[in-house]
Write an enzyme that holds these catalytic residues in place. Structure first.
Site: not given
Length: 467
Positions: A347, A301
């Protein structure tokens, strides 16, 4: 008699002064909390009516592969502040990053939006005035002091303890200051929850620069803060000063941009969802954000910019000064053929270049066009999408936000990569805390989705049959 007339004149003057004072206050621009008090009832009624009219409407389907694939793409969360479009990228209350760069108030002489203004926008959907933004900056400064036990906790943390672990510990320790926790213990009505959540959120945001700076100075320097919070400065400028970069006007601008564009990215990412999830149990903003920070610390993350830098340093060493597109393309193919990936690209949602990347690229083109690492990143940007698309490494071969931010920080001398996620965490607080306040204002319930075992899923799909 003369004394009586004198008293009456004085009384009239006093009444006139009070009347003028009230008029001035009444016509003054509302504070953020006042605007929320005006906005929330209508918003709550809108949500109530929406559920009444369309509560049984099917808004999507769930595939088995989504259950086993991190729940990607499942429509199941409410997040007011931002919506992520696969092509356009993030929109903050309907506004793109170029929009907020243009519309949000800026520091005197500055060109980048202030995170205080974005906080206001995310909470209300409105762009604040310069005066309202300035008042919020002053409030953050006024509430920035840390409790003694939190200062001591940070100072006693061993320098080898990761900065993100220290950050989470310090935020958790601020629970002692929670107005929400105290009010809940006294039985405050649930209609008042949002007010105490708001106060906690402002208090928390106000204290984050000092916490982050103390961790940075303790771990990487002499442990002394080179500055104190200045009520005349905006949030980003104060953070930069506490870190030791207050004399560099460009770095101040970078902090404003960084804090703004990293703040919010819908509600499904780990840090946002975790903060919301923990908050749904009526944990305070301090405990909720600390949980979100622990999620942000994960390498999948918030650590992307650190991994990108490590990869860039290795690439720079191997290219030995040859930053030609041909040399970069060969290196990328060698990397992929060896079973490794190119960090900073791809992404989960986006299918075009991340506009947060573009904003940072434009900043670099203006302030550091000849910087070696930026030139390398820029050349990679021109080559990598074609290579990654041809290879099939990702559905989105375009750069994300993590592929650029570390380079900007390196240029200005903030070279300690393990601290970068702390800055990300300060920024992310500006996005997740507004939603936490709105959650309480809209009466959102505790989150409790349904789970099945693999055996139960097998039973379920067999009863349904194959597609």
């Amino acid at each position: 008699m003369s004394a009586l007339r004198s008293f009456q004149r004085s009384s009239n003057v006093a009444k006139s002064t009070l009347k003028n004072s009230v008029r001035t206050y009444a016509t003054a621009e509302p504070t953020l909390k006042q605007r929320l008090e005006e906005i929330l009832p209508a918003k709550a009624e809108e949500v109530k009516q929406l559920k009444k009219d369309y509560g049984k409407t099917v808004i999507g389907e769930v595939l088995l592969e989504q259950a086993y694939g991190g729940m990607r793409g499942i429509k199941g969360l409410v997040w007011e502040g931002s919506v992520l479009d696969p092509i356009e990228g993030i929109r903050f209350r309907g506004r793109t990053i170029p929009d907020i760069q243009k519309e949000l108030p800026k520091a005197p002489g500055g060109e980048e939006p202030l995170p205080e203004a974005l906080f206001w926008l995310l909470l209300t959907g409105e762009v604040p005035t310069e005066a309202q933004t300035r008042a919020l900056s002053e409030e953050f400064a006024a509430r920035s002091a840390l409790p003694k036990h939190v200062e001591e906790l940070i100072d006693r943390s061993p320098s080898h303890l990761h900065p993100m672990a220290q950050f989470s510990i310090a935020v958790t320790a601020l629970e002692s200051e929670s107005q929400f926790a105290k009010a809940y213990a006294k039985g405050v009505h649930k209609s008042e929850y949002w007010k105490y959540t708001y106060e906690d959120s402002i208090e928390l945001l106000a204290k984050l620069p000092t916490i982050a700076a103390k961790i940075y100075r303790n771990v990487f320097h002499d442990g002394k803060l080179p500055a104190q919070i200045d009520s005349k400065l905006d949030y980003g400028a104060n953070l930069a000063s506490l870190l030791g970069f207050g004399e560099n006007k460009e770095f101040l601008e970078l902090m404003r941009l960084y804090l703004t564009i990293h703040s919010d990215h819908e509600g499904g990412n780990v840090s946002a969802h975790t903060t919301h999830l923990v908050g749904s149990a009526l944990s305070s903003p301090f405990l909720s954000l600390a949980a979100g920070l622990n999620g942000l610390a994960g390498p999948l993350h918030g650590r992307a910019n650190q991994e990108v830098l490590e990869w860039l340093f290795k690439l720079r060493e191997e290219l030995n000064g040859d930053y030609s597109k041909e040399a970069i393309e060969k290196y990328l193919w060698d990397t992929l053929n060896a079973g490794r990936v190119g960090p900073g690209y791809g992404h989960a949602v986006l299918r075009k270049t991340d506009p947060r990347y573009t904003a940072q690229r434009e900043f670099a083109l203006k302030h550091m066009p000849d910087y070696e690492l930026f030139k390398l990143v820029s050349n990679i940007y021109e080559v990598a999408p074609g290579v990654f698309d041809q290879h099939g490494m990702t559905k989105n071969p375009w750069p994300n936000v993590g592929s650029h931010s570390g380079v900007l920080l390196q240029y200005y001398g903030l070279t300690e990569e393990s601290f970068y996620t702390v800055l990300f965490g300060v920024s992310r607080a500006f996005g997740v805390l507004p939603q936490l306040i709105l959650d309480r204002g809209l009466g959102m319930p505790i989150e409790r989705p349904k789970s099945f075992s693999t055996e139960k899923y097998i039973e379920l799909v067999k009863s349904i049959g194959k597609n």
